[in-house]
Design an enzyme around this catalytic site. Structure first.
Site, PDB file in Angstrom:
ATOM      1  N   ARG A 112       0.807  -1.232   0.000  1.00 22.14           N
ATOM      2  CA  ARG A 112       0.000   0.000   0.000  1.00 22.14           C
ATOM      3  C   ARG A 112       0.831   1.270   0.000  1.00 22.14           C
ATOM      4  O   ARG A 112       0.405   2.316   0.465  1.00 22.14           O
ATOM      5  CB  ARG A 112      -0.971   0.028   1.187  1.00 22.14           C
ATOM      6  CG  ARG A 112      -1.967  -1.105   1.179  1.00 22.14           C
ATOM      7  CD  ARG A 112      -3.020  -0.941   2.243  1.00 22.14           C
ATOM      8  NE  ARG A 112      -3.822  -2.143   2.325  1.00 22.14           N
ATOM      9  CZ  ARG A 112      -3.502  -3.193   3.056  1.00 22.14           C
ATOM     10  NH1 ARG A 112      -2.398  -3.171   3.791  1.00 22.14           N
ATOM     11  NH2 ARG A 112      -4.275  -4.247   3.068  1.00 22.14           N
ATOM     12  N   LYS A 134       2.091  11.228 -10.777  1.00 18.70           N
ATOM     13  CA  LYS A 134       1.211  10.303 -11.518  1.00 18.70           C
ATOM     14  C   LYS A 134       2.021   9.070 -11.872  1.00 18.70           C
ATOM     15  O   LYS A 134       3.065   9.176 -12.539  1.00 18.70           O
ATOM     16  CB  LYS A 134       0.719  10.948 -12.803  1.00 18.70           C
ATOM     17  CG  LYS A 134      -0.406  11.917 -12.629  1.00 18.70           C
ATOM     18  CD  LYS A 134      -0.904  12.280 -14.026  1.00 18.70           C
ATOM     19  CE  LYS A 134      -1.911  13.395 -13.994  1.00 18.70           C
ATOM     20  NZ  LYS A 134      -2.276  13.811 -15.348  1.00 18.70           N
ATOM     21  N   GLU A 176       7.713  19.443 -24.749  1.00 22.61           N
ATOM     22  CA  GLU A 176       7.078  19.769 -23.454  1.00 22.61           C
ATOM     23  C   GLU A 176       7.698  21.032 -22.864  1.00 22.61           C
ATOM     24  O   GLU A 176       7.038  21.793 -22.161  1.00 22.61           O
ATOM     25  CB  GLU A 176       7.231  18.604 -22.468  1.00 22.61           C
ATOM     26  CG  GLU A 176       6.515  17.318 -22.860  1.00 22.61           C
ATOM     27  CD  GLU A 176       4.989  17.366 -22.689  1.00 22.61           C
ATOM     28  OE1 GLU A 176       4.468  18.368 -22.171  1.00 22.61           O
ATOM     29  OE2 GLU A 176       4.332  16.377 -23.091  1.00 22.61           O
ATOM     30  N   LYS A 218       6.324  22.987 -14.098  1.00 15.88           N
ATOM     31  CA  LYS A 218       5.502  21.826 -13.711  1.00 15.88           C
ATOM     32  C   LYS A 218       5.385  21.735 -12.195  1.00 15.88           C
ATOM     33  O   LYS A 218       4.303  21.457 -11.662  1.00 15.88           O
ATOM     34  CB  LYS A 218       6.067  20.520 -14.287  1.00 15.88           C
ATOM     35  CG  LYS A 218       5.209  19.320 -13.868  1.00 15.88           C
ATOM     36  CD  LYS A 218       5.028  18.233 -14.862  1.00 15.88           C
ATOM     37  CE  LYS A 218       3.978  17.236 -14.365  1.00 15.88           C
ATOM     38  NZ  LYS A 218       3.889  16.014 -15.134  1.00 15.88           N
ATOM     39  N   GLU A 228      -5.134  17.164 -10.287  1.00 16.53           N
ATOM     40  CA  GLU A 228      -5.678  17.618 -11.564  1.00 16.53           C
ATOM     41  C   GLU A 228      -7.156  17.933 -11.529  1.00 16.53           C
ATOM     42  O   GLU A 228      -7.967  17.312 -12.221  1.00 16.53           O
ATOM     43  CB  GLU A 228      -5.417  16.576 -12.668  1.00 16.53           C
ATOM     44  CG  GLU A 228      -5.579  17.158 -14.044  1.00 16.53           C
ATOM     45  CD  GLU A 228      -5.103  16.228 -15.150  1.00 16.53           C
ATOM     46  OE1 GLU A 228      -5.458  15.047 -15.125  1.00 16.53           O
ATOM     47  OE2 GLU A 228      -4.379  16.704 -16.015  1.00 16.53           O
ATOM     48  N   ARG A 232      -4.106  22.189 -12.923  1.00 20.47           N
ATOM     49  CA  ARG A 232      -3.130  21.301 -13.551  1.00 20.47           C
ATOM     50  C   ARG A 232      -3.423  21.056 -15.027  1.00 20.47           C
ATOM     51  O   ARG A 232      -2.546  20.689 -15.788  1.00 20.47           O
ATOM     52  CB  ARG A 232      -3.093  19.978 -12.756  1.00 20.47           C
ATOM     53  CG  ARG A 232      -1.905  19.108 -13.098  1.00 20.47           C
ATOM     54  CD  ARG A 232      -1.725  17.985 -12.081  1.00 20.47           C
ATOM     55  NE  ARG A 232      -0.767  17.018 -12.577  1.00 20.47           N
ATOM     56  CZ  ARG A 232      -0.130  16.136 -11.842  1.00 20.47           C
ATOM     57  NH1 ARG A 232      -0.348  16.075 -10.540  1.00 20.47           N
ATOM     58  NH2 ARG A 232       0.714  15.283 -12.366  1.00 20.47           N
ATOM     59  N   ASN A 236      -1.870  20.553 -20.116  1.00 21.79           N
ATOM     60  CA  ASN A 236      -2.347  19.832 -21.296  1.00 21.79           C
ATOM     61  C   ASN A 236      -2.421  20.716 -22.532  1.00 21.79           C
ATOM     62  O   ASN A 236      -3.038  20.333 -23.530  1.00 21.79           O
ATOM     63  CB  ASN A 236      -3.722  19.216 -21.020  1.00 21.79           C
ATOM     64  CG  ASN A 236      -3.627  18.081 -20.031  1.00 21.79           C
ATOM     65  OD1 ASN A 236      -2.649  17.340 -20.043  1.00 21.79           O
ATOM     66  ND2 ASN A 236      -4.612  17.951 -19.163  1.00 21.79           N
ATOM     67  N   HIS A 239      -2.251  19.205 -25.916  1.00 28.09           N
ATOM     68  CA  HIS A 239      -2.385  17.758 -25.746  1.00 28.09           C
ATOM     69  C   HIS A 239      -3.696  17.179 -26.279  1.00 28.09           C
ATOM     70  O   HIS A 239      -3.769  15.983 -26.539  1.00 28.09           O
ATOM     71  CB  HIS A 239      -2.238  17.375 -24.270  1.00 28.09           C
ATOM     72  CG  HIS A 239      -0.800  17.349 -23.810  1.00 28.09           C
ATOM     73  ND1 HIS A 239       0.028  18.435 -23.916  1.00 28.09           N
ATOM     74  CD2 HIS A 239      -0.040  16.367 -23.255  1.00 28.09           C
ATOM     75  CE1 HIS A 239       1.234  18.134 -23.428  1.00 28.09           C
ATOM     76  NE2 HIS A 239       1.211  16.880 -23.032  1.00 28.09           N
ATOM     77  N   HIS A 243      -3.049  14.099 -28.281  1.00 29.12           N
ATOM     78  CA  HIS A 243      -3.442  12.737 -27.881  1.00 29.12           C
ATOM     79  C   HIS A 243      -4.205  12.035 -29.006  1.00 29.12           C
ATOM     80  O   HIS A 243      -4.075  10.827 -29.204  1.00 29.12           O
ATOM     81  CB  HIS A 243      -4.330  12.773 -26.635  1.00 29.12           C
ATOM     82  CG  HIS A 243      -3.548  12.956 -25.371  1.00 29.12           C
ATOM     83  ND1 HIS A 243      -4.043  13.628 -24.280  1.00 29.12           N
ATOM     84  CD2 HIS A 243      -2.307  12.547 -25.018  1.00 29.12           C
ATOM     85  CE1 HIS A 243      -3.133  13.632 -23.319  1.00 29.12           C
ATOM     86  NE2 HIS A 243      -2.069  12.989 -23.742  1.00 29.12           N
ATOM     87  N   HIS A 255       5.419  10.814 -27.980  1.00 33.10           N
ATOM     88  CA  HIS A 255       4.428  11.675 -27.332  1.00 33.10           C
ATOM     89  C   HIS A 255       4.742  13.151 -27.626  1.00 33.10           C
ATOM     90  O   HIS A 255       3.852  13.924 -28.006  1.00 33.10           O
ATOM     91  CB  HIS A 255       4.450  11.391 -25.823  1.00 33.10           C
ATOM     92  CG  HIS A 255       3.581  12.310 -25.026  1.00 33.10           C
ATOM     93  ND1 HIS A 255       2.200  12.245 -25.043  1.00 33.10           N
ATOM     94  CD2 HIS A 255       3.901  13.332 -24.193  1.00 33.10           C
ATOM     95  CE1 HIS A 255       1.718  13.187 -24.245  1.00 33.10           C
ATOM     96  NE2 HIS A 255       2.727  13.857 -23.713  1.00 33.10           N
TER      97      HIS A 255
END
Ligand SMILES: NC(=O)c1ccc[n+]([C@@H]2O[C@H](COP(=O)([O-])OP(=O)(O)OC[C@H]3O[C@@H](n4cnc5c(N)ncnc54)[C@H](O)[C@@H]3O)[C@@H](O)[C@H]2O)c1
Length: 351
Positions: A112, A134, A176, A218, A228, A232, A236, A239, A243, A255
């Site tokens: 955990r 993330k 980025e 960031k 997010e 946040r 994007n 993006h 995407h 990416h």
């Protein structure tokens, strides 16, 4: 060495310009076991760490997206079980974003949640994937569908990794960095403007400054909005269409290359809607072209790309939402633009 602090569910520092072996030795003190997770093709770059009390375990896993699979996760869980990993032991992920995403998720799921350290070795990993907590793996139904927010206890950025990185991956990571310039730090764009990729790669100082500035952007954004909810989302920028291209190209493009195309798309859309000047629109194109990044995507068909954008997680409920800018460094949102305006922007990037 520069230290940037991130405040999220835990506070941790990003050490930029720190030699990673000594960093890991330091972070291993008072730990009984340390698991070093890296990809098989990086084996030659992974040193043997001196034990100094801790016992080191080396877990070589498949490269890239193959790392982020349930099969690999099960293998690593078994290794940790066999090694007797406890909650006070440490996991270290050394590699590109795929490896740090994976190692972070191993750390999130084992007992955990155990401590982990991210040692990103690509530009994309340094400025993006390793920061923000993330973590995750892919499922047969899509990328990053399984995951958890689980911040590392330290991020160690050692620029000595970068010379072996391919030019393509180096440039893709810079997409980025460019994004960070447009949303929050105009100085980034000034530094890049007029420089070639070779100029940037060839200069430790310029690479360091660009990476540091992008990390600061960031770190500031995720410190304000860890999970997010709204703020946040500005990360994007570029993006939503990016995407869609990534999905449509079946991940054959990096990416960052898709983000580059997405940045040009949003620049056209924003200009068409009267939100930015033609100078700002053209600056997107000139900077990205100067870095030899792709700025168009001609293999797509509009219905497929439009459907992919509507599926994108940024479209909440029935709202198709785009992060946009009103000027360099100032973001805003475009909600539910007409399909005609989207298609018109698409036509400009599909030539
Ligand atoms: N967690 C997040 O917030 C977040 C954000 C952005 C991207 N990501 C994830 O990051 C991944 C993409 O990361 P990436 O662009 O770093 O790709 P990657 O991890 O697939 O690495 C690209 C390639 O570079 C190689 N490589 C890595 N470091 C190297 C080095 N120093 N020298 C030579 N080769 C090296 C890798 O082995 C790989 O073949 C995706 O899985 C994406 O989902 C996560």
């Amino acid at each position: 060495m520069k230290v940037i602090t991130v405040h999220s569910e835990r506070t941790y520092s990003i050490d930029i310009g720190r030699e990673f072996t000594s960093a890991i030795h330091g972070l291993s003190e008072n730990r009984e076991r340390v698991a070093i997770i890296f990809s098989e093709n990086m084996k030659e770059f992974i040193p043997v760490f001196d034990s100094q009390g801790a016992e080191y375990f080396y877990f070589a896993i498949p490269d890239g997206e193959e790392a982020k699979s349930i099969r690999t996760l099960e293998r690593v869980w078994n290794w940790l079980g066999a090694a007797g990993f406890t909650r006070s032991d440490l996991i270290v992920g050394i590699g590109g974003g795929a490896i740090t995403d994976f190692a972070g998720y191993v750390a999130a799921s084992w007992l955990r949640g155990v401590d982990w350290v991210a040692v990103p070795t690509t530009v994309a990993g340094m400025v993006d994937a390793a920061i923000g907590g993330k973590t995750g793996i892919n499922s047969d139904y899509g990328k990053n569908l399984i995951g958890a927010f689980h911040s590392p206890c330290r991020v160690v950025i050692d620029l000595a990794w970068l010379p072996s990185l391919s030019e393509r991956d180096f440039a893709a990571g810079l997409a980025e960095v460019v994004k960070c310039g447009f949303i929050k730090d105009p100085e980034i764009l000034k530094i890049i403007q007029g420089r070639t990729i070779a100029d940037i790669r060839g200069s430790y100082e310029i690479t360091h400054e660009l990476i540091e500035r992008a990390i600061q952007v960031k770190a500031d954004v995720v410190s304000g909005d860890f999970k997010e909810s709204f703020e946040r989302e500005i990360l994007n920028y570029g993006h939503t269409f990016g995407h869609a291209v990534e999905l449509h190209s079946r991940y054959s493009l990096r990416h960052g290359e898709c983000v580059s195309i997405g940045l040009v798309f949003i620049a056209h859309l924003s200009h068409d809607l009267g939100l930015i000047s033609s100078e700002i629109r053209d600056l997107h194109l000139s900077i990205l072209t100067g870095l030899q990044l792709p700025t168009s995507y001609s293999q797509g068909s509009w219905p497929d790309l439009y459907a992919a954008m509507k599926l994108d997680k940024k479209s909440r409920g029935n709202t198709l939402r785009f992060v946009a800018i009103s000027e360099i460094g100032r973001t805003q949102r475009i909600e539910n633009p007409t399909e005609a305006s989207l298609k018109s922007a698409y036509e400009r990037v599909s030539q």
